[in-house]
Design a protein around this motif. Structure first.
Motif, PDB file in Angstrom:
ATOM      1  N   ILE A  73      26.856  33.464  34.740  1.00 16.45           N
ATOM      2  CA  ILE A  73      28.058  34.067  34.265  1.00 16.45           C
ATOM      3  C   ILE A  73      28.263  35.489  34.118  1.00 16.45           C
ATOM      4  CG2 ILE A  73      27.070  34.146  31.996  1.00 16.45           C
ATOM      5  CD1 ILE A  73      30.442  33.695  32.629  1.00 16.45           C
ATOM      6  N   ILE A  74      27.097  36.183  34.329  1.00 16.91           N
ATOM      7  CA  ILE A  74      26.561  37.179  34.948  1.00 16.91           C
ATOM      8  C   ILE A  74      27.539  37.866  36.382  1.00 16.91           C
ATOM      9  CG2 ILE A  74      25.542  39.185  35.745  1.00 16.91           C
ATOM     10  CD1 ILE A  74      23.888  38.412  32.905  1.00 16.91           C
ATOM     11  N   ASP A  75      26.905  36.616  37.496  1.00 13.13           N
ATOM     12  CA  ASP A  75      27.212  36.862  38.729  1.00 13.13           C
ATOM     13  C   ASP A  75      28.998  36.802  38.785  1.00 13.13           C
ATOM     14  OD1 ASP A  75      24.329  36.886  39.627  1.00 13.13           O
ATOM     15  OD2 ASP A  75      24.100  35.429  40.184  1.00 13.13           O
ATOM     16  N   HIS A  76      29.453  35.831  37.741  1.00 11.83           N
ATOM     17  CA  HIS A  76      30.998  36.008  37.830  1.00 11.83           C
ATOM     18  C   HIS A  76      31.477  37.127  37.535  1.00 11.83           C
ATOM     19  CE1 HIS A  76      30.764  31.173  38.140  1.00 11.83           C
ATOM     20  NE2 HIS A  76      31.750  31.334  38.508  1.00 11.83           N
ATOM     21  N   PHE A  77      31.215  37.473  36.056  1.00 10.07           N
ATOM     22  CA  PHE A  77      31.569  38.540  35.786  1.00 10.07           C
ATOM     23  C   PHE A  77      31.383  40.032  37.426  1.00 10.07           C
ATOM     24  CE2 PHE A  77      29.958  37.512  31.203  1.00 10.07           C
ATOM     25  CZ  PHE A  77      31.021  37.174  31.230  1.00 10.07           C
ATOM     26  N   ALA A  78      30.071  39.693  37.723  1.00  9.84           N
ATOM     27  CA  ALA A  78      30.189  41.106  38.554  1.00  9.84           C
ATOM     28  C   ALA A  78      31.333  40.615  39.624  1.00  9.84           C
ATOM     29  CB  ALA A  78      28.899  40.799  38.924  1.00  9.84           C
ATOM     30  N   GLY A  79      31.187  39.256  40.200  1.00 12.37           N
ATOM     31  CA  GLY A  79      31.757  39.185  41.267  1.00 12.37           C
ATOM     32  C   GLY A  79      33.541  39.538  41.064  1.00 12.37           C
ATOM     33  N   GLY A  80      33.854  39.695  40.024  1.00 12.73           N
ATOM     34  CA  GLY A  80      35.352  40.061  39.393  1.00 12.73           C
ATOM     35  C   GLY A  80      35.594  41.310  38.992  1.00 12.73           C
ATOM     36  N   SER A 131      34.947  51.516  38.153  1.00 12.88           N
ATOM     37  CA  SER A 131      35.779  52.649  37.190  1.00 12.88           C
ATOM     38  C   SER A 131      35.941  51.545  36.247  1.00 12.88           C
ATOM     39  CB  SER A 131      36.597  53.407  37.676  1.00 12.88           C
ATOM     40  OG  SER A 131      37.866  52.976  38.075  1.00 12.88           O
ATOM     41  N   THR A 132      36.744  49.704  36.206  1.00 13.84           N
ATOM     42  CA  THR A 132      37.209  49.892  34.969  1.00 13.84           C
ATOM     43  C   THR A 132      36.239  49.143  34.207  1.00 13.84           C
ATOM     44  OG1 THR A 132      37.353  48.111  36.297  1.00 13.84           O
ATOM     45  CG2 THR A 132      39.012  48.477  36.172  1.00 13.84           C
ATOM     46  N   THR A 133      34.939  49.679  34.015  1.00 11.16           N
ATOM     47  CA  THR A 133      33.687  49.241  33.896  1.00 11.16           C
ATOM     48  C   THR A 133      33.564  50.549  32.300  1.00 11.16           C
ATOM     49  OG1 THR A 133      31.641  50.277  35.252  1.00 11.16           O
ATOM     50  CG2 THR A 133      33.147  47.931  35.099  1.00 11.16           C
ATOM     51  N   PHE A 134      34.408  51.527  32.603  1.00 10.29           N
ATOM     52  CA  PHE A 134      33.744  52.969  31.890  1.00 10.29           C
ATOM     53  C   PHE A 134      34.019  52.375  30.281  1.00 10.29           C
ATOM     54  CE2 PHE A 134      35.078  57.198  30.403  1.00 10.29           C
ATOM     55  CZ  PHE A 134      34.160  57.628  29.832  1.00 10.29           C
ATOM     56  N   GLY A 135      32.788  52.811  29.220  1.00  6.69           N
ATOM     57  CA  GLY A 135      33.311  52.555  28.135  1.00  6.69           C
ATOM     58  C   GLY A 135      33.263  51.205  27.487  1.00  6.69           C
ATOM     59  N   ASN A 136      33.245  50.102  28.333  1.00  3.94           N
ATOM     60  CA  ASN A 136      32.965  49.218  27.647  1.00  3.94           C
ATOM     61  C   ASN A 136      31.543  48.272  28.693  1.00  3.94           C
ATOM     62  OD1 ASN A 136      33.887  47.089  30.730  1.00  3.94           O
ATOM     63  ND2 ASN A 136      34.842  48.866  30.167  1.00  3.94           N
ATOM     64  N   VAL A 137      31.084  47.304  28.588  1.00  2.01           N
ATOM     65  CA  VAL A 137      30.162  46.224  28.378  1.00  2.01           C
ATOM     66  C   VAL A 137      29.718  45.939  29.923  1.00  2.01           C
ATOM     67  CG1 VAL A 137      29.589  45.211  26.034  1.00  2.01           C
ATOM     68  CG2 VAL A 137      30.806  44.154  27.240  1.00  2.01           C
ATOM     69  N   LYS A 138      30.986  45.779  30.466  1.00  2.00           N
ATOM     70  CA  LYS A 138      30.481  45.347  31.843  1.00  2.00           C
ATOM     71  C   LYS A 138      30.118  46.221  32.701  1.00  2.00           C
ATOM     72  CE  LYS A 138      32.424  41.322  31.466  1.00  2.00           C
ATOM     73  NZ  LYS A 138      32.410  41.010  30.147  1.00  2.00           N
ATOM     74  N   ALA A 139      29.708  47.179  32.115  1.00  2.27           N
ATOM     75  CA  ALA A 139      28.967  48.945  33.201  1.00  2.27           C
ATOM     76  C   ALA A 139      27.492  47.888  32.462  1.00  2.27           C
ATOM     77  CB  ALA A 139      28.975  50.061  32.392  1.00  2.27           C
ATOM     78  N   ASP A 140      27.369  47.062  32.066  1.00  2.08           N
ATOM     79  CA  ASP A 140      26.042  46.175  32.369  1.00  2.08           C
ATOM     80  C   ASP A 140      25.729  45.571  33.333  1.00  2.08           C
ATOM     81  OD1 ASP A 140      25.023  48.061  29.552  1.00  2.08           O
ATOM     82  OD2 ASP A 140      25.334  46.570  28.254  1.00  2.08           O
ATOM     83  N   VAL A 141      26.922  44.993  33.573  1.00  3.54           N
ATOM     84  CA  VAL A 141      26.633  43.804  34.372  1.00  3.54           C
ATOM     85  C   VAL A 141      26.722  44.868  35.476  1.00  3.54           C
ATOM     86  CG1 VAL A 141      28.122  42.261  35.902  1.00  3.54           C
ATOM     87  CG2 VAL A 141      28.185  42.089  33.450  1.00  3.54           C
ATOM     88  N   LEU A 142      27.575  45.544  36.127  1.00 10.62           N
ATOM     89  CA  LEU A 142      27.109  46.697  37.603  1.00 10.62           C
ATOM     90  C   LEU A 142      25.836  46.969  37.518  1.00 10.62           C
ATOM     91  CD1 LEU A 142      31.099  47.335  38.398  1.00 10.62           C
ATOM     92  CD2 LEU A 142      30.002  44.984  38.911  1.00 10.62           C
ATOM     93  N   ALA A 143      26.163  47.935  36.706  1.00  6.52           N
ATOM     94  CA  ALA A 143      23.911  48.925  36.298  1.00  6.52           C
ATOM     95  C   ALA A 143      23.212  47.391  37.443  1.00  6.52           C
ATOM     96  CB  ALA A 143      23.675  48.647  34.557  1.00  6.52           C
ATOM     97  N   LEU A 144      22.859  46.148  36.927  1.00 12.49           N
ATOM     98  CA  LEU A 144      22.203  45.138  36.666  1.00 12.49           C
ATOM     99  C   LEU A 144      22.278  44.212  38.434  1.00 12.49           C
ATOM    100  CD1 LEU A 144      20.213  42.949  36.060  1.00 12.49           C
ATOM    101  CD2 LEU A 144      21.287  41.711  35.503  1.00 12.49           C
TER     102      LEU A 144
END
Length: 213
Positions: free
Chosen positions: A166-173, A179-192
């Motif tokens: 599911i993390i891979d799906h988030f990253a792929g999407g 820049s759309t991850t600023f201020g939300n939890v999906k920044a953690d996904v791209l950091a990983l």
């Protein structure tokens, strides 16, 4: 005959069936089963809390909540949550749903990764997030019985390595619009998952703004 999972009746109206088919045709098995589980966890949470929720609206919110991760519904510059909310809005409008109901579903999807806010809002909004948090993060896991968890997952299995996948799906999407991850939890996904990703820093933006002081 309508399907029942863990005592929860799955909506079987014309719009619910159309939504199911659209999601089935658009998302892969992981996202489809995840979305159906989100509905079940959300509905079970509503029952446990004694909330007066609309099962059909909750179902639509759950089924569309990750549509923004799919190529047909992904914009170049909006948060994936907004893309999914917009897809749900357009679908509901095409079926003649009232504006207030569309607004609830739109908001439920748009806020489902913004912790601390949806729980204070109307049931559709609160319960979509509750379902997502249970399925992805395991929040309130022990508030569901062993039988409930097993019955939901018998009907909609968590595939092997669901957590990683599911993390891979988030990253792929979202990797094409970091820049759309600023201020939300999906920044953690791209950091990983995204090499070279650098988080935007709120304080740096303030200090480097055009204001002189």
């Amino acid at each position: 005959m309508a399907e029942t999972i863990a005592g929860i009746r799955i909506p079987d109206s014309a719009i619910a069936r159309a939504a199911t088919q659209l999601v089935r045709d658009t998302e892969d098995d992981l996202l489809y089963h995840h979305s159906r589980r989100v509905f079940c966890w959300g509905a079970l949470t509503g029952e446990r809390r004694g909330l007066d929720y609309d099962a059909e609206l909750l179902y639509l919110g759950a089924m569309f909540h990750d549509m923004g991760l799919t190529a047909p519904h992904s914009s170049p510059d909006l948060r994936f949550e907004v893309d999914g909310a917009n897809a749900a809005r357009d679908f509901m409008k095409s079926h003649g749903v009232q504006d207030r109901e569309i607004e609830d579903v739109w908001t439920a999807i748009a806020l489902h990764t913004t912790p601390g806010i949806p729980e204070h809002m109307r049931p559709t909004i609160a319960l979509v997030t509750a379902g997502v948090e249970m399925d992805v993060l395991g929040i309130a896991y022990h508030d569901f019985t062993h039988e409930q968890r097993c019955h939901v997952c018998e009907h909609h299995p968590r595939e092997t390595n669901f957590k990683e996948n599911i993390i891979d799906h988030f990253a792929g999407g979202i990797k094409h619009k970091p820049s759309t991850t600023f201020g939300n939890v999906k920044a953690d996904v791209l950091a990983l998952k995204a090499a070279g990703y650098k988080r935007m820093n709120f304080c740096s933006i303030i200090l480097n703004s055009a204001w002189p002081n």
